[in-house]
Design an enzyme around this catalytic site. Structure first.
Site, PDB file in Angstrom:
ATOM      1  CE  LYS A 174      -2.092   2.977   2.955  1.00  0.00           C
ATOM      2  NZ  LYS A 174      -2.031   4.293   1.289  1.00  0.00           N
ATOM      3  CD  GLU A 249      12.543   0.441   9.768  1.00  0.00           C
ATOM      4  OE1 GLU A 249      13.619   1.438  10.171  1.00  0.00           O
ATOM      5  OE2 GLU A 249      13.073  -0.874   9.767  1.00  0.00           O
ATOM      6  CB  CYS A 283      13.139   9.062   7.920  1.00  0.00           C
ATOM      7  SG  CYS A 283      14.100   8.158   6.684  1.00  0.00           S
ATOM      8  CD  GLU A 384       9.280  13.359  11.363  1.00  0.00           C
ATOM      9  OE1 GLU A 384       8.370  12.521  11.943  1.00  0.00           O
ATOM     10  OE2 GLU A 384      10.323  12.816  10.810  1.00  0.00           O
TER      11      GLU A 384
HETATM   12  P1  NAP Z   1       1.782   8.563   7.523  1.00  0.00           P
HETATM   13  O1  NAP Z   1       1.216   9.620   7.640  1.00  0.00           O
HETATM   14  O2  NAP Z   1       2.294   8.161   8.865  1.00  0.00           O
HETATM   15  O3  NAP Z   1       1.656   7.131   6.692  1.00  0.00           O
HETATM   16  C1  NAP Z   1       2.538   6.440   6.402  1.00  0.00           C
HETATM   17  C2  NAP Z   1       1.937   5.104   5.471  1.00  0.00           C
HETATM   18  O4  NAP Z   1      -0.007   4.714   6.171  1.00  0.00           O
HETATM   19  C3  NAP Z   1       0.614   5.789   3.957  1.00  0.00           C
HETATM   20  O5  NAP Z   1       0.823   5.289   3.353  1.00  0.00           O
HETATM   21  C4  NAP Z   1      -0.537   6.325   4.370  1.00  0.00           C
HETATM   22  O6  NAP Z   1      -1.529   6.266   3.674  1.00  0.00           O
HETATM   23  C5  NAP Z   1      -1.242   4.156   5.578  1.00  0.00           C
HETATM   24  N1  NAP Z   1      -1.680   4.416   6.227  1.00  0.00           N
HETATM   25  C6  NAP Z   1      -2.554   5.526   6.983  1.00  0.00           C
HETATM   26  N2  NAP Z   1      -3.443   5.281   7.918  1.00  0.00           N
HETATM   27  C7  NAP Z   1      -3.088   3.755   7.917  1.00  0.00           C
HETATM   28  C8  NAP Z   1      -4.235   3.071   8.357  1.00  0.00           C
HETATM   29  N3  NAP Z   1      -4.588   3.434   9.798  1.00  0.00           N
HETATM   30  N4  NAP Z   1      -3.349   2.139   8.184  1.00  0.00           N
HETATM   31  C9  NAP Z   1      -2.605   1.089   6.955  1.00  0.00           C
HETATM   32  N5  NAP Z   1      -1.696   1.995   6.783  1.00  0.00           N
HETATM   33  C10 NAP Z   1      -1.879   3.357   7.476  1.00  0.00           C
HETATM   34  O7  NAP Z   1       3.618   9.376   6.712  1.00  0.00           O
HETATM   35  P2  NAP Z   1       3.473   9.096   5.828  1.00  0.00           P
HETATM   36  O8  NAP Z   1       3.478  11.663   5.659  1.00  0.00           O
HETATM   37  O9  NAP Z   1       3.591   9.382   4.064  1.00  0.00           O
HETATM   38  O10 NAP Z   1       5.446  10.178   5.821  1.00  0.00           O
HETATM   39  C11 NAP Z   1       6.451  10.743   7.064  1.00  0.00           C
HETATM   40  C12 NAP Z   1       6.460  10.601   7.944  1.00  0.00           C
HETATM   41  O11 NAP Z   1       7.063   9.118   7.623  1.00  0.00           O
HETATM   42  C13 NAP Z   1       7.618  11.096   9.076  1.00  0.00           C
HETATM   43  O12 NAP Z   1       7.787  11.088  10.194  1.00  0.00           O
HETATM   44  C14 NAP Z   1       8.747  10.527   8.012  1.00  0.00           C
HETATM   45  O13 NAP Z   1       9.828  10.348   8.958  1.00  0.00           O
HETATM   46  C15 NAP Z   1       8.343   8.659   8.430  1.00  0.00           C
HETATM   47  N6  NAP Z   1       9.123   7.332   7.470  1.00  0.00           N
HETATM   48  C16 NAP Z   1      10.495   7.595   7.743  1.00  0.00           C
HETATM   49  C17 NAP Z   1      11.608   6.441   7.837  1.00  0.00           C
HETATM   50  C18 NAP Z   1      11.898   5.371   8.292  1.00  0.00           C
HETATM   51  O14 NAP Z   1      12.494   4.633   7.415  1.00  0.00           O
HETATM   52  N7  NAP Z   1      11.981   5.365  10.122  1.00  0.00           N
HETATM   53  C19 NAP Z   1      11.288   6.371   6.543  1.00  0.00           C
HETATM   54  C20 NAP Z   1      10.659   7.538   5.597  1.00  0.00           C
HETATM   55  C21 NAP Z   1       9.536   8.585   5.909  1.00  0.00           C
HETATM   56  P3  NAP Z   1      -1.995   7.377   3.431  1.00  0.00           P
HETATM   57  O15 NAP Z   1      -1.058   7.910   2.690  1.00  0.00           O
HETATM   58  O16 NAP Z   1      -3.338   7.659   2.401  1.00  0.00           O
HETATM   59  O17 NAP Z   1      -2.516   7.602   4.165  1.00  0.00           O
END
Ligand code: NAP
Ligand code: MG
Length: 482
Positions: A174, A249, A283, A384
């Protein structure tokens, strides 16, 4: 541009039966790119069942050498199609085309890296039962749900797909609702590389609508999640009753320390890349800067000079305008949040050193911004910051720098700029983070296990540890044969 806009289940693109569609917006122009099918819950179930069938009917039994050959073919396909993939990535995220090409290259390489893991597939024989044979088997788990965020859709897809497939699992991916295009394109290329139908499925649409159904499906044995800490917590809660294997992650707020003996010019350059690359939507990224007072003025002078050359601009104009170093933020709400964090920093005593505003015109752009000495318990210190905003604090010694570095719920990365082995030793041992750099900006490597501590999550991606998380270790004791 030819956009892939349908979901991908059981080896075929199809529209969602519910007819739901999501409009994708180009964040650099705020205009519509295309409409993508929005999967419904019944289709999520169909995708998981397709993956389960593909697993049982052959993928899990394929010799590792055969799977490795397929992954090498995937790398070749991705490289042959690199330009198209990079264009799609640039349009859906807004990053400069050169950065999108780099990301597409990394997304291809990770398949090659895990194909090489074919030589690491053995279990062990252990001398335990006298007269018998004891051995360990390494078995795939079954269906993996891979949930990917919006900032590096290609590389973060690769770090899940490649080890999961090498280990003999099948997958339902997804992607983020706003960045499905490269994932959908790759699904087609995987099939051209002779990955059988059903082994990789892609469900598009909103996580809040279909995420729960995917994570809680009985046949999903393993959840590979990259995203925010808030969504990660929610998913862990959903998966816990069924004891699903997980890697989390999550978010980060990496500290950077600049010591008095540092090479200030190199530090300024590295800090600029480590914070402002991908418009600060990373991240791993130096998001809180702590500078010893002896070198504070010199570092700030070099840093502002370097960062003032980072021009926001349209990703596709990079060739004619090399000064373009950053694209827009990914969403308007994402930019609003960073601007609110900046306002909080200014309201709590911070001084605006650079940037701080939106450029005129369309697109979710924000000028690379530096703010000096805001309150140490304000939002930019605690939360963050997911955008081009760097808070800087002056510190008097290493004790203070390490204490402030650890004053965060996150523990993803950290860095220090110094040649003093005593400082390096203390940072290596005392700063709470899963990955640390000395005289380097925050960058991940395929070979190095990567993952956070504290609220940045647990489990590793990259490295051979990344493969381990897709395998069950089974012990077998053979004795008493007649
Ligand atoms: P996000 O809002 O947490 O979304 C991540 C993924 O989860 C998206 O595909 C999102 O889908 C999905 N999602 C949302 N609600 C869900 C649910 N109830 N059940 C299952 N999946 C769900 O993160 P983002 O805004 O895309 O990315 C930014 C964040 O990712 C930052 O906090 C960043 O630090 C973190 N990040 C961490 C790493 C690492 O390796 N540690 C790497 C990159 C990014 P939708 O888009 O449809 O909401
Ligand atoms: Mg989000």
């Amino acid at each position: 541009m030819n956009y892939p806009t349908q979901l991908f289940i059981d080896g075929a693109y199809r529209d969602s039966k519910s007819g739901g569609r999501t409009t994708l917006i180009n964040p650099a122009t705020e205009t519509a790119l295309c409409e993508v099918a929005a999967t419904d819950v019944a289709e999520v179930n169909a995708a998981v069942e397709s993956a389960q069938r593909a697993w049982e009917s052959g993928w899990r039994d394929l010799a590792p050498g055969k799977r490795a050959a397929i992954l090498f073919a995937v790398t070749r396909k991705l490289r042959e199609n690199l330009e198209e993939i990079a264009q799609l990535e640039m349009l859906q995220i807004g990053k400069p085309i050169s950065d999108a090409r780099d990301e597409a290259g990394l997304g291809a390489r990770v398949f090659e890296y895990y194909a090489g893991a074919v030589s690491r597939f053995g279990g062990e024989t252990l001398p335990v039962a006298r007269g018998g044979i004891d051995l360990t088997l390494r078995q795939p788990m079954g269906v993996v749900a891979a949930i990917v965020p919006n900032n590096f859709p290609l590389t973060l897809l690769g770090t899940k797909l490649a080890p999961a497939l090498m280990a003999g699992n099948t997958i339902v991916v997804k992607p983020a609702a706003t960045t499905p295009l490269t994932t959908l394109k790759i699904a087609e290329l995987l099939q051209e590389a002779e990955i059988p139908a059903g082994v990789v499925n892609v469900v598009t649409g909103s996580g809040s609508e279909i995420g729960d159904a995917l994570v809680t499906h009985d046949k999903v044995r393993r959840v590979a999640f990259t995203g925010s800490t808030a969504v990660g917590r929610h998913i862990m809660g959903l998966a816990a009753p069924k004891l699903k294997r997980m890697t989390m992650e999550l978010g980060g707020s990496d500290p950077v320390i600049v010591a008095p003996d540092a090479n200030i010019k190199a530090a300024a350059r590295g800090i600029a890349i480590g914070r402002f690359w991908n418009c600060g939507q990373m991240c791993l990224g130096g998001k809180r800067l702590y500078v010893f007072e002896e070198v504070y003025d010199e570092l700030m002078e070099q840093l502002t000079r370097t960062v003032s050359k980072y021009e926001p601009g349209l990703g596709w104009e990079k060739a004619e305008k090399p000064a373009i170093r950053v694209g827009p933020l990914h969403t308007s709400s994402g930019r609003d949040e960073v601007l609110e964090q900046l306002q909080d920093a200014l309201d709590t005593g911070g001084e605006l050193v650079l940037g701080g505003s939106k450029p005129d015109g369309p697109g979710y752009f924000m000028k690379p911004t530096i703010v000096a000495n805001p309150a140490i318990d304000g939002r930019v210190a605690r939360e963050e910051t997911f955008g081009p905003l760097l808070p800087v604090w002056k510190v008097k010694d290493l004790d203070e720098a390490i204490a402030l570095a650890n004053e965060s719920e996150y523990g993803l990365g950290a860095s220090v700029w110094t040649n003093d082995i005593r400082i390096i030793n203390r940072v290596a041992n005392e700063v709470e983070a899963g990955m640390k750099w000395v005289n380097q900006f925050h960058y991940g490597y395929d070979e190095l296990p990567f993952g956070g501590v504290k609220q940045s999550g647990y489990g590793k991606e990259h490295g051979m540890e990344g493969l381990d998380y897709y395998l069950e270790d089974i012990s077998v004791v053979i004795g008493g044969l007649e």
